[in-house]
Motif scaffolding. Sequence first.
Motif, short mmCIF file in Angstrom:
data_model
loop_
_atom_site.label_atom_id
_atom_site.label_comp_id
_atom_site.label_asym_id
_atom_site.label_seq_id
_atom_site.Cartn_x
_atom_site.Cartn_y
_atom_site.Cartn_z
N MET A 109 4.09 -5.42 -3.41
CA MET A 109 5.27 -6.29 -3.49
C MET A 109 6.55 -5.48 -3.23
O MET A 109 7.44 -5.92 -2.50
N ALA A 110 6.63 -4.29 -3.81
CA ALA A 110 7.81 -3.44 -3.62
C ALA A 110 7.95 -3.03 -2.16
O ALA A 110 9.07 -3.06 -1.61
N THR A 123 8.78 -5.66 -10.70
CA THR A 123 8.78 -4.72 -11.81
C THR A 123 7.85 -5.19 -12.93
O THR A 123 7.12 -4.38 -13.52
N ALA A 124 7.86 -6.48 -13.21
CA ALA A 124 6.98 -7.03 -14.24
C ALA A 124 5.51 -6.83 -13.89
O ALA A 124 4.70 -6.49 -14.75
N VAL A 125 5.16 -7.02 -12.62
CA VAL A 125 3.76 -6.80 -12.19
C VAL A 125 3.39 -5.33 -12.34
O VAL A 125 2.33 -5.00 -12.86
N LEU A 126 4.27 -4.44 -11.89
CA LEU A 126 4.00 -3.00 -12.03
C LEU A 126 3.85 -2.59 -13.50
O LEU A 126 2.90 -1.89 -13.86
N LEU A 127 4.79 -3.03 -14.34
CA LEU A 127 4.72 -2.67 -15.76
C LEU A 127 3.50 -3.28 -16.45
O LEU A 127 2.90 -2.64 -17.32
N PHE A 152 -3.29 -4.47 -10.57
CA PHE A 152 -1.92 -4.96 -10.77
C PHE A 152 -0.90 -3.93 -10.29
O PHE A 152 0.12 -4.30 -9.71
N VAL A 153 -1.17 -2.65 -10.53
CA VAL A 153 -0.28 -1.60 -10.04
C VAL A 153 -0.23 -1.65 -8.51
O VAL A 153 0.84 -1.56 -7.91
N LEU A 154 -1.39 -1.82 -7.89
CA LEU A 154 -1.43 -1.91 -6.42
C LEU A 154 -0.71 -3.16 -5.91
O LEU A 154 0.00 -3.10 -4.90
#
Length: 144
Positions: free
Chosen positions: A129-130, A98-102, A122-124
Amino acid sequence: MAAVALLTWATINGHLGGYMYGRILITVLTFPASLLNLLLDGPLRHALIGETTTDEISAWSYVIFAWPGLLMALILTWCLTRHRPHRFTRIVSWTLTTAVLLSGIAITFDQWAPRRPYGWPFVLCGAGMAIGLLLTQRAERRTG
């Protein structure tokens, strides 16, 4: 590991606008290993690089910046690939995902335009990761 490599490269090469921005992100994204890095950064940098009067970037600069993230990635990978990962491991993994996505979303929609293109990777990474975590949970349910 890809998010750590991307953040290290973008920070040290100045693509995020400042070293402090990247330093804050790496501290958040590699928690709790980043706490150890806060204690060891000065002595480690002095031992590996030594006293420098220039702003020259060496390979050790990348290693010193990235090691907490690489350590966390290896520990979490090992913990998740065990037969039955602990609940704590799953919580930490989802928190870091979640931290990487945000972080990616925040960088993408940042007010400073030169920083914005570096948010999508970073979104990718966060999405990857998810997906990996979901596949791990699915495999865990199948094996019981």
